[in-house]
Design an enzyme around this catalytic site. Structure first.
Site, PDB file in Angstrom:
ATOM      1  CG  HIS A 106      -0.516  -0.114   2.431  1.00  0.00           C
ATOM      2  ND1 HIS A 106      -1.313   0.226   3.620  1.00  0.00           N
ATOM      3  CD2 HIS A 106       0.868   0.206   3.143  1.00  0.00           C
ATOM      4  CE1 HIS A 106      -0.372   0.152   4.613  1.00  0.00           C
ATOM      5  NE2 HIS A 106       0.824   0.351   4.193  1.00  0.00           N
ATOM      6  CG  ASP A 107       4.143   2.001   2.419  1.00  0.00           C
ATOM      7  OD1 ASP A 107       3.413   2.683   2.932  1.00  0.00           O
ATOM      8  OD2 ASP A 107       4.794   1.063   3.051  1.00  0.00           O
TER       9      ASP A 107
END
EC number: 2.1.1.4
Length: 352
Positions: A254-255
């Site tokens: 998700h980064d």
């Protein structure tokens, strides 16, 4: 309550939610939970206020609020005055004291900082979009990851959730067929230790930055499973991945933007043997993007803090399929993380 009253209460609970957060943030920063953890018994408000050097009346109000929220237990109460003594609850002792192996205090402290920035600027961020995030990142840090791993509190925040919830990830699928598991970006190993405990025949490794690996040994738990986890320094975008037949990525993808996620998934696919797998653990949105609440909160948080986004199970399935993974299974209903397991399909030789 009537339907209208219940609906009004929903709005008011959301409106007043920040008050609960500030009660928790302030009590943690003042050291109240650690003070009670080391106390020989329950303490009065005056004794606590003297120990932490605060106003007695204001401290009593804060302690009573903590008791009302279930963060503290009030005992030996005088029925006339309402005065009493305070002690930890089971939850606060387990998750808010420095002595506890399942301490979430670092995680809470990080969010107490995010409360001021960037969450206080959410309206501006929504109006400006990516330009807001880019400008704020340039103003506040040139390399968010170096700052992240140089801060002890932030390191504690990274390890808190997988320490508490890692067993759910280890048991989301039957992984017993995999004998070499590697946690990519696994910090100081909280999830890896859960994997080692759940699968005693597997060799488990963690691949993370050298700054992380340097401190990992100090956090190694006692027990046989703790000794079966090894740490390998490296950058998962720049360096070759360690050999494994299962790669695990937890709260990592998700980064990154889709292009970088595809780059990392391709690298994993190319590094795996035939039949090898990848296990993804993330805050996972429903396919229709209407829930769950925890995934929506972190989707906005990723936007505000310069990460990328939370994705649905179908979005992860599409990304995995694009780079060649097959047999993609999505299990997105557990709290707080959903899970996806995919395999590298064997290559069958063409018929003669």
């Amino acid at each position: 309550m009537t339907t209208m009253e219940n609906e009004a209460r929903l709005i008011l609970d959301l409106t007043e939610g920040f008050i609960k957060s500030q009660i928790l943030f302030t009590s943690l920063k003042l050291g109240i939970f650690d003070l009670l953890d080391t106390s020989a018994g329950p303490m009065t408000a005056s004794r606590i206020s003297e120990a932490i050097r605060t106003d007695t009346d204001a401290t009593k109000r804060l302690l009573d609020a903590c008791a009302g929220l279930g963060l503290l237990q009030k005992v030996n109460v005088d029925k006339e005055t309402g005065d009493g003594e305070y002690q930890l609850t089971r939850a606060s002792r387990a998750f808010l004291t420095s002595s506890s192996p399942t301490n979430l205090g670092g995680y809470v402290k990080v969010f107490s900082s995010f409360y001021k920035f960037p969450w206080a600027d959410l309206r501006k961020a929504v109006k400006e979009g990516p330009a807001f995030v880019t400008r704020q990142n340039q103003d506040n840090t040139s390399d968010i990851f170096k700052i992240f791993f140089s801060n002890q509190i932030l390191m504690d925040a990274m390890t808190g959730l997988p320490t508490v919830f890692g067993a759910k990830t280890a048991s989301a699928f039957d992984l017993s067929e995999f004998r070499r598991m590697c946690d990519i970006g696994g910090c100081t190993g909280p999830l890896a230790y859960h994997l080692a405990a759940a699968y005693p025949k597997a060799a488990v490794s963690v691949f993370d930055l050298s700054e992380v690996v340097k401190v990992a040994e100090d956090r190694r738990p006692v027990g046989e499973h703790g000794q079966r986890v090894s740490f390998i320094p490296g950058d998962f975008f720049r360096d070759p991945l360690p050999p494994a037949d299962l790669y695990v990525v937890c709260r990592t993808l998700h980064d990154f933007t889709e292009d970088k996620v595809l780059t990392l998934l391709t690298k994993m696919h190319d590094s795996l043997p035939l039949g090898g797998g990848v296990l993804i653990a993330e805050y996972m949105l429903d396919d229709d993007k209407t829930g769950p609440e925890v995934a929506h909160k972190y989707d906005l948080h990723m936007f505000l803090t310069g990460g990328d986004r939370e994705r649905s199970g179908q979005e992860y399935k599409r990304l995995l399929t694009m780079v060649g993974f097959t047999e993609v299974t999505v299990r997105s209903s557990s709290y707080p993380l959903g899970h996806v397991l995919a395999r590298k399909a064997p290559k069958y030789s063409a018929r003669l």
